[in-house]
Design a protein around this motif. Structure first.
Motif, short mmCIF file in Angstrom:
data_model
loop_
_atom_site.label_atom_id
_atom_site.label_comp_id
_atom_site.label_asym_id
_atom_site.label_seq_id
_atom_site.Cartn_x
_atom_site.Cartn_y
_atom_site.Cartn_z
N ARG A 45 34.34 -39.51 15.30
CA ARG A 45 34.66 -40.90 14.95
C ARG A 45 35.05 -40.92 13.48
N ASP A 46 36.32 -40.61 13.22
CA ASP A 46 36.76 -40.44 11.85
C ASP A 46 36.64 -41.72 11.04
N ALA A 47 36.74 -42.87 11.73
CA ALA A 47 36.72 -44.12 10.98
C ALA A 47 35.32 -44.62 10.70
N LEU A 48 34.31 -43.94 11.25
CA LEU A 48 32.96 -44.48 11.16
C LEU A 48 32.50 -44.65 9.73
N TRP A 49 32.83 -43.67 8.87
CA TRP A 49 32.35 -43.74 7.49
C TRP A 49 33.41 -44.27 6.54
N SER A 50 34.39 -44.99 7.07
CA SER A 50 35.40 -45.58 6.19
C SER A 50 34.81 -46.76 5.42
N ARG A 51 33.66 -47.24 5.86
CA ARG A 51 32.93 -48.27 5.14
C ARG A 51 31.52 -47.77 4.90
N LEU A 52 30.89 -48.25 3.87
CA LEU A 52 29.53 -47.81 3.57
C LEU A 52 28.56 -48.37 4.60
N GLU A 53 27.62 -47.53 4.99
CA GLU A 53 26.59 -47.97 5.92
C GLU A 53 25.58 -48.87 5.21
N PRO A 54 24.95 -49.79 5.93
CA PRO A 54 23.79 -50.47 5.34
C PRO A 54 22.73 -49.44 4.97
N GLU A 55 21.95 -49.72 3.96
CA GLU A 55 21.03 -48.73 3.40
C GLU A 55 20.07 -48.14 4.43
N PHE A 56 19.46 -48.99 5.23
CA PHE A 56 18.46 -48.49 6.20
C PHE A 56 19.07 -47.42 7.07
N PHE A 57 20.24 -47.65 7.60
CA PHE A 57 20.87 -46.71 8.52
C PHE A 57 21.35 -45.46 7.81
N THR A 58 21.79 -45.59 6.57
CA THR A 58 22.17 -44.41 5.81
C THR A 58 20.98 -43.48 5.63
N HIS A 59 19.84 -44.04 5.26
CA HIS A 59 18.65 -43.22 5.04
C HIS A 59 18.16 -42.58 6.33
N VAL A 60 18.21 -43.31 7.44
CA VAL A 60 17.80 -42.72 8.71
C VAL A 60 18.76 -41.61 9.10
N THR A 61 20.05 -41.82 8.87
CA THR A 61 21.05 -40.81 9.20
C THR A 61 20.78 -39.51 8.45
N LEU A 62 20.23 -39.61 7.26
CA LEU A 62 19.94 -38.43 6.46
C LEU A 62 18.49 -37.99 6.57
N GLY A 63 17.70 -38.69 7.39
CA GLY A 63 16.31 -38.30 7.58
C GLY A 63 15.39 -38.62 6.43
N ARG A 64 15.71 -39.66 5.68
CA ARG A 64 14.88 -40.06 4.53
C ARG A 64 13.98 -41.22 4.95
#
Length: 284
Positions: A45-64
């Motif tokens: 999904r190349d377009a998925l990260w064309s916008r910044l994720e909300p913080e909660f989901f970014t941290h979960v995506t990285l396992g923080r």
């Protein structure tokens, strides 16, 4: 969500994503509706990260985990207005298999944390946790409370939405108590907004998978594409493996393991599931 996208994730930002996703019926029979878009299907999904994720989901995506919980505690950074209750974020994590022991966030899934006028979404999530812990009486009490609030609501559309939330939770109770014929009706799902549909879609995917309706379950878990929810990629990987689509399963497992390469210990059981699943595939 591709491996390259995961590796180039931006630092967490409080900026909200612009635009909105397109929703449509998944075609999963007459019983289920699924929020997805044909343009987002598949693994890459190349377009998925064309916008910044909300913080909660970014941290979960990285396992923080700690950072995710800190973001979840603030409606300004949690990401989804309808999920502004910390109870919903906590339930998203525990339902996916992320441990919250020792974090203090477990109290978000208790009644005292709700305040005097809890949202239907918060009650749905706390009720869902009661179901998962087989506290049937507590779960039934939340169904009744949400339904009572629906009857007392003057706004017709809002009353229907709350009644749908109660119906979804009631169906989940029945299913977890062993009723294999318990399905969340499409009419109920269509009444739910993005916030309340999250746990209902998760439950729906689990119900379909347990019933052997693998392709439909995959479609439901595909709907967790925006914001990205890595636990859903793990569910899809396991279902794709079951369906004999090993190439797709391998890519999905790889995405999970790349995202959580440096994850906190709370994500450990999910990481081990992904490693075991990947190891069980045939040689490429």
């Amino acid at each position: 969500l591709s491996r390259a996208n995961v590796r180039s994730l931006p630092a967490a930002s409080s900026e909200s994503p612009g635009g909105s996703s397109t929703s449509q019926d998944s075609g999963a029979g007459d019983t289920f509706a699924c929020e997805t878009d044909d343009a987002t299907r598949g693994v890459g999904r190349d377009a998925l990260w064309s916008r910044l994720e909300p913080e909660f989901f970014t941290h979960v995506t990285l396992g923080r985990l700690s950072a995710a919980l800190e973001a979840a505690a603030s409606p300004d950074t949690s990401g989804l207005r309808q999920l502004a209750s910390p109870a919903c974020h906590a339930y998203m994590l525990v339902a996916a298999g992320v441990g919250l022991e020792g974090t203090g966030a477990q109290r978000w899934l208790s009644e005292p944390s709700l305040g005097e006028q809890p949202s239907a979404e918060a009650m749905l999530c706390i009720g869902g946790r009661a179901v998962d812990e087989r506290r049937w009486e507590d779960a039934g009490r939340w169904v009744d409370r949400i339904r009572t609030d629906a009857r007392a609501t003057a706004d017709t559309a809002e009353a229907r939405r709350r009644a749908a939330v109660a119906a979804a939770l009631e169906t989940y109770v029945r299913w977890r108590r062993g009723d294999s014929e318990a399905w969340i009706p499409r009419s109920v799902r269509l009444e739910l907004d993005r916030g309340s549909s999250w746990p209902v879609r998760w439950w729906t995917g689990k119900m379909l998978a347990a019933a052997g309706r693998t392709e439909e379950a995959i479609e439901v878990f595909e709907s967790f594409w925006w914001p990205a929810w890595v636990p859903a990629f793990l569910e899809r990987a396991e279902l794709s493996r079951k369906a004999g689509r090993e190439a797709e399963a391998r890519e999905l497992y790889d995405v999970v393991l790349t995202a959580w390469a440096d994850a906190d210990p709370a994500f450990g059981p999910l990481v081990e599931r992904a490693r075991a699943g990947l190891a069980g595939l045939s040689a490429p």
